[in-house]
Design an enzyme around this catalytic site. Structure first.
Site, short mmCIF file in Angstrom:
data_model
loop_
_atom_site.label_atom_id
_atom_site.label_comp_id
_atom_site.label_asym_id
_atom_site.label_seq_id
_atom_site.Cartn_x
_atom_site.Cartn_y
_atom_site.Cartn_z
N ASP A 83 0.96 -1.23 0.20
CA ASP A 83 -0.04 0.14 -0.08
C ASP A 83 0.93 1.10 -0.02
O ASP A 83 2.10 1.34 0.49
CB ASP A 83 -0.84 0.15 1.05
CG ASP A 83 -1.92 -0.97 1.19
OD1 ASP A 83 -2.48 -1.44 0.00
OD2 ASP A 83 -2.53 -1.48 2.25
N ASP B 259 -6.94 -1.54 -4.62
CA ASP B 259 -8.20 -1.11 -3.83
C ASP B 259 -9.05 -0.19 -4.44
O ASP B 259 -10.42 -0.37 -4.24
CB ASP B 259 -7.53 -0.66 -2.63
CG ASP B 259 -6.79 -1.48 -1.64
OD1 ASP B 259 -6.86 -2.87 -1.89
OD2 ASP B 259 -5.84 -1.14 -0.97
#
Length: 200
Positions: free
Chosen positions: A148, A166
């Site tokens: 991330d 995402d």
């Protein structure tokens, strides 16, 4: 004299053209279905894999680099859990890997049952599937979990760090909900019209 089509000898009348393989009124829908499936998956996966590789090769773990002041920055981290930092503990990576695979199976079943004319739902399924595949790849290859790096917020009030995959899952899920809502509305309208047409 009987027409060639009536003789049963396989001949084609002069005023008719032989049918071509793959031709027909639904061929355009099938072509659109193919593009709406492949293009989002290829684009999202390419962006997701490329950006994660860039982050891993450019930044140190937990390094923060401002992009738009403090509001938007790159923050390199790993997540064993689900999207947006959702974590259930030590076995999050395996749990969410299995859950993602099950979700892909469900999406595949929905995709097969979706008519080619429903382009919104096909696009939505493609986006969710692409995002799921991107994060599944991370969970398989990286013990630390999903990469991330997109970090938004103001000061200490920040949105959970996320990635391209995402984002695709989120947008696709919203579009999928909209497509089901539209389908429900159409069914209600058809039921109302049928009720009005029924003699009393």
């Amino acid at each position: 004299m009987p027409e060639a089509s009536e003789r049963g000898d396989g001949a084609t009348p002069e005023h008719e053209s032989p049918a071509l393989p793959g031709s027909g009124p639904g061929n355009g829908d099938l072509t659109a279905r193919l593009w709406l499936t492949l293009i989002p998956i290829v684009v999202i996966l390419t962006l997701d894999i490329a950006t994660k590789a860039w982050v891993m090769n450019t930044f140190q773990m937990y390094e923060q680099t401002p992009v738009i002041g403090d509001f938007f920055r790159f923050t390199y981290t790993h997540n064993r859990g689900a999207a947006f930092g959702l974590d259930i503990g030590e076995h999050s990576r395996i749990f969410f890997l299995i859950l993602s695979l099950i979700a892909l199976g469900v999406l595949g079943a929905i995709y097969r049952g979706t008519p080619s004319s429903d382009r919104l739902r096909i696009l939505a399924i493609s986006l969710v599937s692409a995002g799921a595949l991107g994060n599944i790849w991370d969970r398989i290859r990286l013990e630390a979990g999903v990469v991330d790096f997109l970090d938004f917020g103001i000061g200490t009030s920040r949105f959970p760090i996320f990635n391209i995959a995402d984002s695709a899952v989120t947008v696709g899920a919203v579009l999928l909900l909209i497509s089901f809502w539209l389908e429900g509305r159409r069914e209600r309208e058809m039921a109302a019209a049928a009720a009005e047409a029924t003699p009393k």
